[in-house]
Design a protein around this motif. Structure first.
Motif: not given
Length: 176
Positions: A98-106, A139-141, A150-160
């Motif tokens: 499964e994909p794994t969240l490594l960074l959340s909201e900085g 927002s997330a890595v 995959s890196v999502l910036s805060r401006s790209q995150a949208g609803s998540g």
């Protein structure tokens, strides 16, 4: 040895042309997923196809017919594997991570990073490669199933909603 015989050179040349043509046909018939980079199984099949092609070209004891059969079987098994993963959740969980969240909201998720054997430097590198200069702007890595980030910036995150299938840590979120 640098040279055995002209016969050996001719044999390798003929086998290369025939085996290469067979590989193209097998890959085209089996579909795009045969050589995709989606997970570890896909990588293993790609390496196995290359190894089989090499064996066909260089091993005199393997006939072209045997080699083509081996290529076709690998492609067929990959097709069956992909089909089963689409239709059966249990099978999908057995063969795919499964994909794994490594960074959340900085914030670096050190437990998740340790489980996935990822360093803070690798997460920062992924962030920099996206042209983002500040971890706080992220927002997330996510470590994807193919090993990429995959890196999502805060401006790209949208609803998540794109993070719906991402494994979230059960505990510890720590600072940078």
């Amino acid at each position: 040895m640098f040279f055995n015989s002209w016969y050996d050179m001719f044999r390798v040349a003929i086998m290369a042309v025939c085996a290469y043509a067979a590989l193209i046909v097998v890959v085209r018939l089996s579909g795009k997923r045969t050589l995709t980079k989606m997970n570890a199984f896909d990588l293993v099949v790609t390496v196995a196809l290359g190894s089989t092609l090499s064996t066909i070209l260089l091993n005199r004891s393997v006939s072209l017919t045997e080699g083509v059969l081996a290529l076709a079987l690998l492609a067929f098994l990959q097709f069956v594997n992909a089909k089963a993963a689409v239709h059966f959740r249990v099978f999908r969980h057995l063969i795919k991570s499964e994909p794994t969240l490594l960074l959340s909201e900085g914030l670096m998720l050190t437990d998740a990073m340790a489980r996935q054997r990822v360093t803070e430097g690798e997460v920062r590198q992924a962030i920099r490669s996206q042209g983002i200069g500040s971890i706080e702007d992220v927002s997330a890595v996510v470590l994807e199933t193919d090993g990429s980030f995959s890196v999502l910036s805060r401006s790209q995150a949208g609803s998540g909603s794109s993070l719906q299938d991402v494994r979230k840590p059960l505990r510890e979120r720590t600072d940078r």
